[in-house]
Write a protein that holds these residues in place. Structure first.
Motif, short mmCIF file in Angstrom:
data_model
loop_
_atom_site.label_atom_id
_atom_site.label_comp_id
_atom_site.label_asym_id
_atom_site.label_seq_id
_atom_site.Cartn_x
_atom_site.Cartn_y
_atom_site.Cartn_z
N PRO A 33 42.63 31.51 50.92
CA PRO A 33 41.17 31.55 50.96
C PRO A 33 40.60 32.50 49.90
CG PRO A 33 42.11 32.54 52.94
CD PRO A 33 43.24 32.02 52.12
N VAL A 34 39.42 32.17 49.44
CA VAL A 34 38.71 32.97 48.45
C VAL A 34 37.77 33.90 49.21
CG1 VAL A 34 37.06 32.87 46.54
CG2 VAL A 34 38.89 31.17 46.71
N THR A 35 38.04 35.20 49.15
CA THR A 35 37.27 36.16 49.94
C THR A 35 36.52 37.19 49.09
OG1 THR A 35 39.19 37.60 50.20
CG2 THR A 35 38.85 35.93 51.90
N SER A 36 36.68 37.11 47.77
CA SER A 36 36.00 38.07 46.90
C SER A 36 35.67 37.40 45.57
CB SER A 36 36.88 39.29 46.65
OG SER A 36 37.98 38.94 45.82
N ARG A 37 34.79 38.03 44.82
CA ARG A 37 34.45 37.50 43.50
C ARG A 37 35.68 37.46 42.59
NH1 ARG A 37 28.87 39.35 42.62
NH2 ARG A 37 27.92 37.34 42.27
N GLY A 38 36.53 38.47 42.70
CA GLY A 38 37.75 38.50 41.90
C GLY A 38 38.67 37.33 42.24
N GLU A 39 38.79 37.00 43.54
CA GLU A 39 39.62 35.87 43.95
C GLU A 39 39.00 34.55 43.48
OE1 GLU A 39 40.10 36.29 48.17
OE2 GLU A 39 41.68 37.79 47.94
N ALA A 40 37.68 34.46 43.46
CA ALA A 40 37.01 33.25 42.97
C ALA A 40 37.29 33.07 41.48
CB ALA A 40 35.51 33.32 43.23
N ARG A 41 37.19 34.16 40.72
CA ARG A 41 37.50 34.08 39.28
C ARG A 41 38.97 33.72 39.06
NH1 ARG A 41 33.78 38.51 39.11
NH2 ARG A 41 35.50 39.98 39.21
N ALA A 42 39.86 34.26 39.89
CA ALA A 42 41.29 33.95 39.78
C ALA A 42 41.54 32.47 40.10
CB ALA A 42 42.10 34.84 40.70
N PHE A 43 40.83 31.92 41.08
CA PHE A 43 40.93 30.51 41.43
C PHE A 43 40.60 29.66 40.20
CE2 PHE A 43 39.16 26.49 42.73
CZ PHE A 43 39.85 26.10 43.86
N VAL A 44 39.48 29.98 39.56
CA VAL A 44 39.06 29.23 38.37
C VAL A 44 40.07 29.40 37.24
CG1 VAL A 44 37.26 29.04 36.59
CG2 VAL A 44 36.61 29.29 39.01
N ARG A 45 40.57 30.61 37.04
CA ARG A 45 41.56 30.88 35.99
C ARG A 45 42.85 30.08 36.24
NH1 ARG A 45 41.51 35.90 36.46
NH2 ARG A 45 43.31 36.14 37.82
N ARG A 46 43.33 30.07 37.49
CA ARG A 46 44.55 29.30 37.82
C ARG A 46 44.32 27.80 37.59
NH1 ARG A 46 44.60 32.86 42.07
NH2 ARG A 46 43.83 31.27 43.51
N SER A 47 43.11 27.35 37.89
CA SER A 47 42.79 25.95 37.66
C SER A 47 42.92 25.61 36.18
CB SER A 47 41.37 25.66 38.15
OG SER A 47 40.99 24.37 37.78
N ARG A 48 42.38 26.46 35.32
CA ARG A 48 42.47 26.23 33.87
C ARG A 48 43.93 26.26 33.41
NH1 ARG A 48 37.43 29.20 33.19
NH2 ARG A 48 38.62 31.09 32.93
N GLN A 49 44.72 27.17 33.99
CA GLN A 49 46.14 27.26 33.62
C GLN A 49 46.89 25.99 34.01
OE1 GLN A 49 47.08 30.89 35.71
NE2 GLN A 49 46.55 32.19 33.97
N GLY A 50 46.55 25.43 35.17
CA GLY A 50 47.17 24.18 35.60
C GLY A 50 46.88 23.03 34.64
N TRP A 51 45.62 22.95 34.20
CA TRP A 51 45.25 21.93 33.22
C TRP A 51 46.01 22.16 31.92
CZ3 TRP A 51 42.10 17.63 33.31
CH2 TRP A 51 41.37 17.42 34.49
N ALA A 52 46.08 23.41 31.47
CA ALA A 52 46.75 23.72 30.20
C ALA A 52 48.24 23.37 30.26
CB ALA A 52 46.56 25.20 29.85
N ALA A 53 48.85 23.55 31.43
CA ALA A 53 50.27 23.22 31.60
C ALA A 53 50.50 21.72 31.78
CB ALA A 53 50.84 23.98 32.80
N ASP A 54 49.43 20.95 31.98
CA ASP A 54 49.50 19.50 32.15
C ASP A 54 50.33 19.11 33.37
OD1 ASP A 54 48.34 17.21 31.03
OD2 ASP A 54 50.20 16.62 30.04
N ARG A 55 50.20 19.93 34.46
CA ARG A 55 50.97 19.66 35.69
C ARG A 55 50.13 19.71 36.95
NH1 ARG A 55 56.99 21.26 36.16
NH2 ARG A 55 56.29 21.12 38.29
N ARG A 56 49.00 20.38 36.90
CA ARG A 56 48.15 20.55 38.09
C ARG A 56 46.71 20.45 37.63
NH1 ARG A 56 48.91 23.15 43.26
NH2 ARG A 56 46.93 23.93 44.05
#
Length: 182
Positions: A45-68
């Motif tokens: 779960p996303v419980t802080s602004r930092g976790e929300a930013r990390a969620f978005v960052r991980r999403s971009r990393q998944g796209w960049a890796a072409d796997r998620r």
């Protein structure tokens, strides 16, 4: 990450726009995760602004890796588009015939056909985008005590395949639904 998908409007629901997550989604993401039902069904779960930013960052990393591939699902509202759901395509690997789709829906969007339309849109995109890589089967998993997810799977063309024994990250038995490439 310029992929944008759409899910058609129905007589009872407006059309949807699906796109990769962006930095501007963090505040909306944090607000949506205030919902205790969403938090109960989510591993991280996303419980802080930092976790929300990390969620978005991980999403971009998944796209960049072409796997998620994680999509923010937006719906037209009187004041513009609003974030209503997330659909993610997981475990995409060249030469591997199966991948997994997962999703969550914001509380105000539940019961209005948002999740089935968004899951269907991402499934169609995945079968087209990864056909040459050998993708022929999509799977959707949910815990056995989540009948709403069972309905979403069925409405988006995923047939019930089997009951799966509990295994991390799922503390209870679950259902596996499958949709084959047409």
């Amino acid at each position: 990450m310029s992929v944008v998908l759409s899910a058609a409007a129905t007589p009872a629901a407006p059309g949807l726009t699906l796109r990769p997550w962006c930095d501007g989604d963090a505040d909306d993401l944090l607000e949506i995760y205030q919902d205790p039902v969403l938090r109960a069904w989510t591993r991280h779960p996303v419980t802080s602004r930092g976790e929300a930013r990390a969620f978005v960052r991980r999403s971009r990393q998944g796209w960049a890796a072409d796997r998620r591939f994680s999509f923010a699902v937006l719906e037209q509202a009187p004041a513009g588009e609003r974030l209503v759901a997330c659909v993610v395509l997981k475990e995409v690997r060249p030469g591997h015939p199966a991948a997994e789709v997962g999703y969550w829906t914001a509380a105000p969007a539940r019961g209005r056909g948002v999740a089935p339309r968004a899951v269907d849109a991402v499934t169609g995109w995945a079968f087209t985008r990864f056909a040459a890589a050998g993708l022929t089967r999509m799977e959707l998993f949910h815990q056995i005590d989540n009948p709403a997810s069972c309905r979403v799977a069925e409405k988006s063309g995923y047939a019930f395949a089997e009951v799966m024994p509990a295994r991390p990250p799922f503390p209870r038995d679950g259902h596996r639904h499958v949709r084959l490439r047409p």
